[in-house]
Design an enzyme around this catalytic site. Sequence first.
Site, PDB file in Angstrom:
ATOM      1  N   HIS A  17      50.098  16.539  16.397  1.00  0.00           N
ATOM      2  CA  HIS A  17      48.950  16.381  15.500  1.00  0.00           C
ATOM      3  C   HIS A  17      49.106  17.270  14.253  1.00  0.00           C
ATOM      4  CE1 HIS A  17      46.618  15.248  19.362  1.00  0.00           C
ATOM      5  NE2 HIS A  17      46.623  14.165  18.621  1.00  0.00           N
ATOM      6  N   LYS A  41      36.844   8.552  27.220  1.00  0.00           N
ATOM      7  CA  LYS A  41      38.121   9.127  27.648  1.00  0.00           C
ATOM      8  C   LYS A  41      37.988  10.228  28.700  1.00  0.00           C
ATOM      9  CE  LYS A  41      41.815   8.397  24.439  1.00  0.00           C
ATOM     10  NZ  LYS A  41      42.704   9.020  23.441  1.00  0.00           N
ATOM     11  N   ARG A  90      53.290   6.633  16.329  1.00  0.00           N
ATOM     12  CA  ARG A  90      54.456   7.243  16.976  1.00  0.00           C
ATOM     13  C   ARG A  90      55.479   6.228  17.434  1.00  0.00           C
ATOM     14  NH1 ARG A  90      50.891   9.687  21.253  1.00  0.00           N
ATOM     15  NH2 ARG A  90      49.942   7.722  20.677  1.00  0.00           N
ATOM     16  N   SER A 128      48.336  13.698  24.341  1.00  0.00           N
ATOM     17  CA  SER A 128      47.550  14.775  24.944  1.00  0.00           C
ATOM     18  C   SER A 128      47.555  14.635  26.466  1.00  0.00           C
ATOM     19  CB  SER A 128      46.129  14.757  24.392  1.00  0.00           C
ATOM     20  OG  SER A 128      46.162  15.017  23.008  1.00  0.00           O
TER      21      SER A 128
HETATM   22  N1  COA Z   1      50.987  13.779  18.318  1.00  0.00           N
HETATM   23  C1  COA Z   1      50.661  13.819  19.595  1.00  0.00           C
HETATM   24  N2  COA Z   1      49.789  12.988  20.166  1.00  0.00           N
HETATM   25  C2  COA Z   1      49.207  12.083  19.380  1.00  0.00           C
HETATM   26  C3  COA Z   1      49.501  11.977  18.009  1.00  0.00           C
HETATM   27  C4  COA Z   1      50.445  12.871  17.486  1.00  0.00           C
HETATM   28  N3  COA Z   1      50.794  12.850  16.202  1.00  0.00           N
HETATM   29  N4  COA Z   1      48.774  10.964  17.506  1.00  0.00           N
HETATM   30  C5  COA Z   1      48.055  10.454  18.511  1.00  0.00           C
HETATM   31  N5  COA Z   1      48.325  11.129  19.646  1.00  0.00           N
HETATM   32  C6  COA Z   1      47.802  10.853  20.981  1.00  0.00           C
HETATM   33  C7  COA Z   1      46.499  11.499  21.243  1.00  0.00           C
HETATM   34  O1  COA Z   1      46.651  12.805  21.708  1.00  0.00           O
HETATM   35  C8  COA Z   1      45.936  10.576  22.287  1.00  0.00           C
HETATM   36  O2  COA Z   1      46.511  10.867  23.540  1.00  0.00           O
HETATM   37  P1  COA Z   1      45.707  10.584  24.905  1.00  0.00           P
HETATM   38  O3  COA Z   1      45.398   9.106  24.896  1.00  0.00           O
HETATM   39  O4  COA Z   1      46.674  11.007  25.942  1.00  0.00           O
HETATM   40  O5  COA Z   1      44.456  11.412  24.827  1.00  0.00           O
HETATM   41  C9  COA Z   1      46.423   9.206  21.822  1.00  0.00           C
HETATM   42  O6  COA Z   1      47.573   9.457  21.088  1.00  0.00           O
HETATM   43  C10 COA Z   1      45.502   8.474  20.895  1.00  0.00           C
HETATM   44  O7  COA Z   1      44.234   8.998  20.938  1.00  0.00           O
HETATM   45  P2  COA Z   1      43.359   9.490  19.738  1.00  0.00           P
HETATM   46  O8  COA Z   1      44.118  10.002  18.577  1.00  0.00           O
HETATM   47  O9  COA Z   1      42.359  10.379  20.299  1.00  0.00           O
HETATM   48  O10 COA Z   1      42.789   8.148  19.230  1.00  0.00           O
HETATM   49  P3  COA Z   1      41.932   7.106  19.958  1.00  0.00           P
HETATM   50  O11 COA Z   1      42.735   5.885  19.985  1.00  0.00           O
HETATM   51  O12 COA Z   1      41.382   7.622  21.241  1.00  0.00           O
HETATM   52  O13 COA Z   1      40.772   6.946  18.861  1.00  0.00           O
HETATM   53  C11 COA Z   1      39.052   7.663  17.350  1.00  0.00           C
HETATM   54  C12 COA Z   1      39.998   8.012  18.507  1.00  0.00           C
HETATM   55  C13 COA Z   1      38.201   8.882  17.155  1.00  0.00           C
HETATM   56  C14 COA Z   1      39.827   7.394  16.060  1.00  0.00           C
HETATM   57  C15 COA Z   1      38.212   6.399  17.664  1.00  0.00           C
HETATM   58  O14 COA Z   1      37.800   6.450  19.001  1.00  0.00           O
HETATM   59  C16 COA Z   1      36.989   6.327  16.764  1.00  0.00           C
HETATM   60  O15 COA Z   1      37.075   5.948  15.620  1.00  0.00           O
HETATM   61  N6  COA Z   1      35.778   6.691  17.317  1.00  0.00           N
HETATM   62  C17 COA Z   1      34.527   6.658  16.591  1.00  0.00           C
HETATM   63  C18 COA Z   1      33.702   5.425  16.944  1.00  0.00           C
HETATM   64  C19 COA Z   1      34.127   4.265  16.096  1.00  0.00           C
HETATM   65  O16 COA Z   1      34.012   4.255  14.878  1.00  0.00           O
HETATM   66  N7  COA Z   1      34.637   3.233  16.776  1.00  0.00           N
HETATM   67  C20 COA Z   1      35.178   2.084  16.135  1.00  0.00           C
HETATM   68  C21 COA Z   1      36.578   2.366  15.659  1.00  0.00           C
HETATM   69  S1  COA Z   1      37.551   0.966  15.659  1.00  0.00           S
END
Ligand code: COA
Length: 162
Positions: A17, A41, A90, A128
Amino acid sequence: MRLAVYPGTFDPITRGHTDIVSRSLSIFDRLIVAVAPNPRKGALLSIEERVELAKIATKDFANVEVESFNGLLVEYVRQRGAHAIIRGLRAVSDFEHEFQMALLNRKLDERLETVFLMPSEEYSYLTSSIVKELALFGGELEAFLIPEVAKRLREKYGHETR
Ligand code: COA
């Protein structure tokens, strides 16, 4: 001043991140790391802990703020006056989910662009969840997490003496 929002669950924030944070700052003047509660989650860390650790992990970057947000991402981005959403891409497996989210967000606000950045390949397999599994079984964490975050995870899983 170009401002972008980097949203995520950050449970916890990893070196992958922060790699994206660093790359974002070569394009944008300011960045908000926006921590989502994401109850779907079932996070290990509370929202306050995730914000606290993200602040520690980004403290050496100028022009980065960390805060939590509730509700729709597009509304939060609009309210903060940001110009774009940053997401890390990624692997091909990320694409479908990211594509869906980016198009939905654009449908909700057509002026909003999502910018995808690729982390360094050494973090391209990192999530994560993988890091939490490593912590659960007492694995080495420092390659993936800054020391403060690694320590917090060890404490959570009862490995605080390592
Ligand atoms: N390095 C390491 N890990 C990474 C990474 C990086 N550069 N980029 C992403 N990841 C991982 C995260 O740690 C996470 O891992 P996990 O699933 O094991 O926890 C995974 O990739 C992706 O999760 P995250 O980045 O948390 O994104 P998400 O797909 O869960 O979405 C939001 C999170 C906040 C963007 C989304 O839920 C949101 O927009 N919520 C608000 C409500 C909303 O507007 N909803 C409609 C949106 S379409």
